[in-house]
Design an enzyme around this catalytic site. Structure first.
Site, PDB file in Angstrom:
ATOM      1  N   LYS A  44      60.694  20.944 -22.824  1.00 22.30           N
ATOM      2  CA  LYS A  44      60.741  20.271 -24.126  1.00 22.30           C
ATOM      3  C   LYS A  44      60.958  21.324 -25.221  1.00 22.30           C
ATOM      4  O   LYS A  44      60.461  22.452 -25.100  1.00 22.30           O
ATOM      5  CB  LYS A  44      59.401  19.530 -24.321  1.00 22.30           C
ATOM      6  CG  LYS A  44      59.332  18.563 -25.486  1.00 22.30           C
ATOM      7  CD  LYS A  44      57.978  17.822 -25.485  1.00 22.30           C
ATOM      8  CE  LYS A  44      57.834  16.863 -26.655  1.00 22.30           C
ATOM      9  NZ  LYS A  44      56.552  16.114 -26.632  1.00 22.30           N
TER      10      LYS A  44
ATOM     11  N   SER B  60      57.221  11.171 -27.547  1.00 23.45           N
ATOM     12  CA  SER B  60      58.184  12.103 -28.085  1.00 23.45           C
ATOM     13  C   SER B  60      58.932  12.916 -27.032  1.00 23.45           C
ATOM     14  O   SER B  60      59.958  13.513 -27.345  1.00 23.45           O
ATOM     15  CB  SER B  60      57.478  13.072 -29.036  1.00 23.45           C
ATOM     16  OG  SER B  60      56.544  13.867 -28.341  1.00 23.45           O
TER      17      SER B  60
ATOM     18  N   SER C   4      52.847  10.920 -25.558  1.00 21.71           N
ATOM     19  CA  SER C   4      54.218  11.445 -25.508  1.00 21.71           C
ATOM     20  C   SER C   4      54.734  11.874 -24.144  1.00 21.71           C
ATOM     21  O   SER C   4      55.925  12.139 -24.008  1.00 21.71           O
ATOM     22  CB  SER C   4      54.372  12.618 -26.469  1.00 21.71           C
ATOM     23  OG  SER C   4      54.613  12.122 -27.753  1.00 21.71           O
TER      24      SER C   4
HETATM   25  N1  GLN Z   1      53.816   8.488 -30.552  1.00 23.10           N
HETATM   26  C1  GLN Z   1      52.622   9.176 -30.964  1.00 23.10           C
HETATM   27  C2  GLN Z   1      52.830   9.830 -32.299  1.00 23.10           C
HETATM   28  O1  GLN Z   1      53.872   9.665 -32.861  1.00 23.10           O
HETATM   29  C3  GLN Z   1      52.256  10.194 -29.930  1.00 23.10           C
HETATM   30  C4  GLN Z   1      53.076  11.418 -30.015  1.00 23.10           C
HETATM   31  C5  GLN Z   1      52.677  12.470 -29.039  1.00 23.10           C
HETATM   32  O2  GLN Z   1      51.935  12.221 -28.104  1.00 23.10           O
HETATM   33  N2  GLN Z   1      53.114  13.673 -29.307  1.00 23.10           N
HETATM   34  O3  GLN Z   1      51.972  10.492 -32.801  1.00 23.10           O
END
Ligand code: GLN
Length: 489
Positions: free
Chosen positions: A81, A156, A180
């Protein structure tokens, strides 16, 4: 050859490379060709490290030729990532703010993978600074879901999930602050595990919310998740929050024996908020445990309703502190028109950060400001403790908790991007797991009528990844159907 190397599991690749049945160079070349073939449509990769990949593969082959024992991920291609610090290439966090940032060091997990003889293919897309659930917040590109190119891959870690699902790599490393890893794994039909907070060192992971962030793999099989976790977990002097525990053998723990296993179903996770098709798939998955002698118990997590509110206070507060370092002075982007110091801050941040990141910095600054701190931040911390207590009580009655990963299957581009609250609901079942610092996992459990993957989420006690992985492995072996491959040619 019955099947291309790019559809093999990490375990199969490792075994074949170690036995000399195939060279790491051949495996990597096959993956690079696969990326050339499909990534123009999937757009998972932000950087392909062709030379580096072939060089690393060559080094593994040379090691084997010298008669040395190769590492546990010998010749296995891995995609990282965009928020892992790597000396190779850029570490952009999919943000304009860091578009030219080159890290002077490698993250601990990156070093560990390299030491295990994995081979890096490059980096993959994500929501900017890991904020989002669709990868639409990336400043670099739009990643598509390999099951339907008009739909989002989740986020994400959307690039990680899409790359694994499309057969571009067997393992991709992601990060999970509120879902995410698990939510994109669910939407792309992959396996994804968020380990217990502290299980994996976060040194070299660009921080979003430091009390919630964890690193974990996205893979196509549970065994590959176990294999990766065995390599990356452990105490690290560079991360004070990493736990000092005995070496793991998660692969060895995949016994297939679930006798005596108690599976808890939280009432609060099976309501109208859950899409009917997703519910049907998850219930069928739970039937696999029921039919094989597991005890299914009804549990309650009464504070679940507060999870999203609590998360968006705590994660934004922490993000506002963590992202303060991107000020136009030390890292990355500095606005060329700035004449005063004040202008440098304002212009650099306004042009460097996308709208979602700006929204979170402002929210986080607000909940931490004097006068609001007690009403929001402190109260959220108290509610977080209650959410954790719910899980402690539930784990008196069961060994794993089972439910959905995401309330809906993947959705079309643009469907939720104008409505942040709607987007935030994507993580309604995953967020509590981070707030309670537990290990959680998503497993593919079928396809909807529209051909989109559904995911089963399993949650275990802190540091009980062994039970989690074994229960997941059992389901994967006994679910009675094959997920098949996404329709991308
Ligand atoms: N979708 C969640 C957020 O926007 C989780 C993101 C994540 O786990 N990095 O915060």
């Amino acid at each position: 050859m019955t099947d291309a190397w790019h559809w093999k599991s990490a375990r199969e690749i490792r075994d074949a490379v170690s036995a000399g049945a195939v060279s790491a160079t051949q495996v990597v070349s096959d993956h690079l060709a696969r990326i050339d073939d499909v990534d123009g449509r999937v757009d998972a990769f932000t950087q392909v490290w062709r030379d580096m990949a072939l060089e690393m593969a060559g080094a593994v082959d040379a090691k084997i030729a010298r008669g040395e024992t190769p590492g546990p991920l010998a010749g296995v291609p891995v995609a990282l990532k965009e928020l892992f610090c790597t000396r190779e290439g850029k570490t952009s966090c999919a943000s304009k703010m860091l578009e030219n940032f080159e890290s002077p060091y490698d993250a601990t997990v990156v070093k560990k993978l390299a030491a295990a003889d994995a081979v890096f293919l490059g980096k993959v897309n994500m929501d900017e600074f890991a904020m989002g659930s669709s990868t639409e917040n990336s400043a670099i590109k739009t990643t598509k879901n390999p099951w339907n190119l008009n739909c989002v891959p989740g986020g994400s870690s959307g690039g990680s999930a899409a790359a694994v699902a499309a057969g571009e790599c067997p393992i991709s490393l992601g990060s999970d602050t509120g879902g995410s890893i698990r939510q994109p794994a669910c939407l792309c039909g992959c396996v994804g595990i968020k380990p217990t907070y502290g299980r994996v060192s976060r040194f070299g992971l660009v921080a979003f919310a430091s009390s919630l962030d964890q690193i974990g793999p996205l893979t196509r099989t549970v065994e590959d998740a176990a294999l990766t976790l065995d390599v990356i977990c452990g105490k690290d002097p560079m991360d004070a929050t990493s736990a000092d525990l005995p070496a793991t053998d998660f692969v060895g723990g995949l016994t297939g024996d679930i006798s005596g296993l108690r599976v808890g179903l939280p009432r609060e996770y099976f309501t109208e908020a859950l899409n009917a098709e997703m519910r049907e798939k998850v219930e069928r998955a739970i039937d696999v445990y029921r039919a094989n002698g597991a005890e299914i118990v009804d549990i309650s997590l009464p504070c679940s309703d507060y999870a999203i509110a609590v998360y968006y206070i705590i994660c934004t507060a922490e993000a506002s502190a963590n992202l303060a370092r991107f000020d136009g002075v030390r890292y990355g982007f500095r606005h060329p028109d700035a004449k005063t110091m004040q202008e440098m801050y304002v212009l650099s941040k306004s042009a460097g950060f996308g709208p979602e990141v700006q929204r979170r910095i402002m929210l986080g600054t607000y909940v931490l400001s004097s006068g609001y701190y007690d009403a929001y931040y402190l109260k959220a911390q108290k509610a977080r403790a209650l959410i954790k207590k719910d899980f402690d009580a539930a784990f008196e009655k069961c060994d794993v908790i089972a439910g959905p990963t995401s309330p809906t299957p993947s959705f079309a581009f643009g469907a939720k991007s104008d409505d942040p609250l709607e987007m935030y609901l994507s993580d309604i079942y995953t967020i509590s797991v981070n707030l309670a610092t537990l290990p959680g996992m998503s497993l593919p459990c079928g396809l909807t009528d529209a051909g989109l993957p559904a995911g089963l989420q399993l949650i275990a006690r802190p540091f009980d990844e062994a039970t989690l992985l074994n229960a997941a492995h059992f389901y994967e072996k006994n679910r009675g159907f094959d997920m098949g491959r996404p329709p991308i040619a």
